[in-house]
Design an enzyme around this catalytic site. Structure first.
Site, short mmCIF file in Angstrom:
data_model
loop_
_atom_site.label_atom_id
_atom_site.label_comp_id
_atom_site.label_asym_id
_atom_site.label_seq_id
_atom_site.Cartn_x
_atom_site.Cartn_y
_atom_site.Cartn_z
N HIS A 249 0.81 -1.28 0.20
CA HIS A 249 0.12 -0.08 0.14
C HIS A 249 0.90 1.29 0.00
O HIS A 249 1.95 1.14 0.75
CB HIS A 249 -0.77 -0.24 1.20
CG HIS A 249 -2.04 0.90 1.43
ND1 HIS A 249 -1.68 2.24 1.47
CD2 HIS A 249 -3.25 0.89 1.27
CE1 HIS A 249 -2.84 3.15 1.36
NE2 HIS A 249 -3.66 2.02 1.31
N ARG A 269 -5.87 11.48 0.19
CA ARG A 269 -5.59 11.84 -1.23
C ARG A 269 -6.62 12.27 -1.95
O ARG A 269 -6.65 13.30 -2.71
CB ARG A 269 -4.64 11.01 -1.97
CG ARG A 269 -3.20 10.93 -1.62
CD ARG A 269 -2.24 9.83 -2.33
NE ARG A 269 -2.73 8.48 -1.46
CZ ARG A 269 -2.66 7.28 -2.16
NH1 ARG A 269 -2.72 7.37 -3.37
NH2 ARG A 269 -3.03 6.29 -1.42
#
Lengths: 662, 248
Positions: A249, A269
């Protein structure tokens, strides 16, 4: 002779996460006397940490969703290296497993009209993840655990019933024992609490032990993820498939050390967070690959407009697929433009007002404040890639989850094939339920088939297992298990991490061989009663074996695909798509062999457009396929136009291909 | 920083325990509490002593395995934080920290800081589940659950079963845990058929395990790392009262 507790069951399930509990429930429903053995406390398995949800094409939010679309998404996510049959079964059966969980008392988020709500996730074309806020795993474990209890109560109330479920918590299995003709005869281990040995005599053993993350220095995985099931299977004579594929990840915490690896959710994000290097540059603009260039913004101005007007602007490159982001971060750090603790900066503080951050990202605000003493409304976070999931696992028959050793079954993360080279987020929790149930049923059926001729555990095998388990006490002032584990984690992180190269992998194998030798001389002090150093000494053996498989397979696969990136072979190679790498143990040595990937039947292939398949298949395969497809498409004009449209669409969905449960 | 730890050491359930003092040096404020204990354990192993046993697993605050009483407070001084999430920056150089296991008659010590919490399992076994028909999924597609009920059940469903509520309670009561389980199922349609027998049976099991009675002190809710509110116990009491009335 050391005293050994001897127990006898029809089916023994190793692991009490989602897959293990579902398997045990199924075996009991088939009237079998079933044991669930778990290393940790009951109900604390790694499944509990899953947040995002369970993918199932129920079509509650978008009625166009169905198993075929889910199947397509899963195959794309795995870059067509998945075992087609596992992906098919998974997509078809996941909705039933979710509804069934409801009858066990599971709570899910609802749509306004009371149906199970479904959320969007990377790589899934439609909203598909059934979820319970951000603690879906906790709910799944709790529900299955309570179902186990409900069945136990039923059995208590009905003393004549055949089946049962017994739970053995804090009990670690160190060996699968076979009978004289190579069938599973039982499982040997110790109870953590007392250090006493225990032998489970059973003809059928289901492995449901999860993953291998603790072999890496930076991981989001639980402390019990030491690859036990992978190693038990190997030592019992079964093989592992796809071990080169490990999912990282892109944004885990890198500091402070105690929380290194804990995930920072992708929504940071998605909500406007940007990635910056030590020079303050938004470096993701430098890492947009050609295939994605048309879909991503070229300037910061355009990227920033996207958040408010996604229809008329292209996405910011921070939202590229996870493997791309992880590789970019890795490259920046290697180029010396990293943050002080070896990551990069993820900043929201300059992007939105403090009160908006606290409202939109409450859990991240709390996580950084509490764990790192970082106020994300005032300063950037430091993040870097973290080891999250292993796609590789025990090589099993898709329908029955049976391994090559008679009586051995595997389900969940410990099984390989389902996710191909890369798992989609949300496909893990559904995998556990679908294949957990299948494993339980198949193990029960297997027991019925051998009940007249039950395998017996040879006493010599028990004695050998005792000796192996006690070895760390017999060695005086040998190697320290904690030190060895740290060295192993460093080797895997530095040399078998997210980007691989032949010379580094070769170096890793040399280092792993050294560590393997040193691990033979590991020593621990004190008694057997709840001795964590002893536990680690025994786990180390498994971690080293599994790490060797990852490194050997990674060296062998000379291409880049999904969770395997080779610096020296950066492209995906259609010839390699036809090959599975299979690891097995010969004596003390891990052997890697090539095996053809099972071919997908043409009716499933027809779910894809030929233009999309071109990206994955060899010319030879395509030639055969085109003739097949043309035959079936006779009379269907407009196939060409449809294919073109389809290729464009699939390009954009392959986009969010990576994924995890967060 | 340098710290003095007073840690409860007890070799086994039957053996007598005592607080043992250890000096830990060079503790970084950025270490987690468990990491600080890991460091101490590594030193103990090197010195040929037995490491301190404590439960832990996810180290992320969701599994509910960890838990120790730190300076008299379950999970330590930080609110809504499990032991694994607690960091050393909340302590100062020269501090003496007392670390004990959960203290309750119903949670016997297994070793050092590890206690036997199986009493919780037996409370669940008394009714904390749904015994709906099993086997294949129902034809009915899915069970409609009013969104408001689902949302309310979430609060209770946050329980990770760590046992801090028991350790915090002056009576050693497990009523917050029991109430979380009762309330959670009582708000769902699947949980209705057994709603009133469940509450009575689970409370009876709670008492039989040796947990104390609830006197609404509220220490449990203050210690709960998941912030489960005290009202959860009121919900249990309401169901309990109704159940009693139904019997008459």
């Amino acid at each position: 002779m050391t005293e050994i507790e001897r127990l006898s069951f029809d089916v023994v399930v190793i692991g009490a996460g989602g897959a293990g509990l579902r398997a045990a429930i199924e075996a009991r429903l088939h009237g079998k006397r079933t044991a669930v053995v778990c290393k940790s406390l009951f109900g604390k398995a790694h499944t509990v940490m899953a947040e995002g949800g369970a993918a199932a094409a129920m079509g509650n939010v978008n009625p166009r969703d169905n198993w075929k679309v889910h199947f397509q998404d899963t195959m794309r996510g795995g870059k067509f290296l998945n075992h087609w049959r596992m992906a098919e079964l998974h997509a078809k059966e996941a909705p039933d497993r979710i509804w069934e969980l409801e009858t066990y008392g599971a709570l899910f988020d609802r749509t306004p009209d009371g149906k199970i709500s479904q959320r969007n996730f990377g790589g899934h074309q439609y909203p598909r993840l059934a979820h319970v806020g951000d603690r879906t795993g906790l709910e799944l474990i709790r529900t299955l655990q309570q179902k186990v209890v409900a069945l136990q109560q039923e059995d208590d109330a009905n003393p004549d019933s055949d089946g049962c479920i017994e739970v053995y918590a804090e009990c670690t299995i160190t060996e699968i024992l076979l009978d004289e003709i190579g069938r599973v005869a039982g499982a040997f281990g110790y109870r953590r609490e007392s250090g006493q040995f225990v032998l489970f005599q059973a003809p059928a053993v289901v492995l449901a032990t999860g993953g291998i993350g603790k072999s890496y220095k930076v991981t989001s995985n639980s402390w019990e993820y030491t690859g036990d099931g992978h190693a038990l299977a190997l030592r019992a004579g079964a093989s592992l498939v796809n071990m080169e594929f490990v999912q990282f990840h892109p944004t885990g915490m890198v500091w402070p050390p105690s929380v290194k690896g804990i995930l920072v959710t992708e929504s940071v994000r998605g909500d406007g967070g940007v990635l910056l290097n030590s020079e303050g540059r938004r470096f993701m603009f430098d890492y947009v690959p050609d295939v994605f260039r048309s879909q991503y913004a070229e300037t910061e101005e355009e990227a920033d407009r996207w958040y408010d007007d996604p229809d008329n602007n292209r996405r910011p490159p921070e939202l590229l697929p996870r493997d791309e982001v992880a590789r970019a971060i890795n490259a920046e750090v290697k180029a010396g433009r990293g943050s002080p603790h070896g990551g990069v900066f993820l900043d929201v503080s300059t992007r939105m007002p403090a009160e908006v951050i606290r409202r939109r990202l409450p859990s991240m605000y709390h996580q950084f404040k509490e764990l790192a003493d970082v106020d994300i409304t005032a300063e950037p976070m430091e993040v870097g890639p973290t080891c999250h999931y292993v796609m590789g696992g025990v090589d099993v028959d898709p329908d029955s989850t049976a391994a090559s050793v008679p009586g051995l079954f595997a389900a969940g993360e410990v099984a390989g094939g389902m996710h191909g080279s890369n798992r989609l987020g949300g496909n893990s929790l559904s995998d556990l339920l679908v294949f957990g149930r299948r494993a339980g049923a198949a193990a029960a059926a297997y027991h019925s088939s051998v009940v007249g001729d039950l395998p017996q555990v040879p006493e010599s095998a028990v004695a050998a297992a005792v000796e192996t388990a006690l070895a760390p006490f017999a060695t005086e002032s040998g190697e320290n298990p904690y030190a060895l584990q740290q060295e192993l984690q460093q080797v895997m992180n530095d040399l078998v991490g997210i980007i691989r190269r032949a010379d580094e992998l070769e170096q890793a194998l040399v280092r792993l061989a050294e560590l393997k030798e040193r691990a033979k001389k590991v020593s621990v002090t004190g008694g057997r009663r709840y001795n964590p150093a002893w536990h680690l000494a025994l786990d180390l053996r498994n971690m080293l074996l599994v790490s060797e498989c990852v490194a050997r397979a990674a060296l062998e696969r000379k291409e880049s695909r999904g969770g395997h990136t080779r610096d020296d072979y950066p492209d995906m190679d259609p010839a390699w798509r036809r090959i599975n790498l299979v690891c097995s143990l010969r004596g003390d040595t891990v052997v890697v062999e090539h095996r053809p990937l099972p071919a997908m039947p043409v009716e499933l292939l027809r779910l894809f457009d030929i233009e999309e398949l071109r990206k994955y298949m060899t010319e030879e395969e395509l030639a055969v396929l085109e003739s097949d497809m043309t035959e079936s498409a006779i009379g269907q004009s407009g196939v060409e136009a449809g294919a073109e449209f389809g290729a464009g669409r699939s390009g954009s969905t392959a986009d969010g291909k990576e994924g995890t449960s967060r | 920083m340098n710290l003095t730890l007073r840690v409860w050491r007890q070799p086994s359930a039957s053996a007598e325990g005592r607080l043992v003092t250890y000096e830990v040096t060079d503790v970084s404020p950025d270490m987690s509490f468990l990491e600080m204990l890991d460091v101490l354990n590594e030193r103990l192993i090197l010195a040929g002593e037995e490491p301190i046993a404590f439960d832990h697993d996810c180290r992320e605050g969701i599994c509910g395995a960890c838990g120790m009483v730190i300076n008299g407070v379950p999970h330590g001084p930080q609110k809504a934080t499990t032991t694994c999430q607690l960091h050393m920056r909340h302590f100062s150089d020269g501090d003496t920290i007392t670390i004990e296991p959960w203290r309750s008659q119903a949670f016997p010590v297994i070793k050092d800081l590890v206690v036997d919490r199986s009493a919780f399992d037996r409370i669940i076994a008394a009714g904390g589940y749904i015994s709906a028909p099993t086997g294949s999924a129902p034809e009915a597609h899915s069970i409609p659950v009013p969104k408001a009920n689902a949302d309310a059940a979430f609060e209770a469903a946050a329980c990770i079963g760590c046992g801090a509520c028991v350790a915090a309670c002056p009576n050693g009561s497990a009523m917050l845990f029991t109430a979380a389980k009762v309330t959670h199922l009582g708000l769902l349609p699947q949980g209705q058929p057994e709603r009133y027998t469940r509450v009575v049976d689970m409370v009876a099991a709670h008492d039989a395990e040796g947990f104390g009675g609830c006197t609404n002190t509220g220490e449990c809710a203050a210690a709960c790392p998941k912030g489960i509110p005290l009202e959860t116990i009121s919900r249990l009491n309401r169901d309990y009262l109704q159940a009693t009335l139904r019997r008459h």
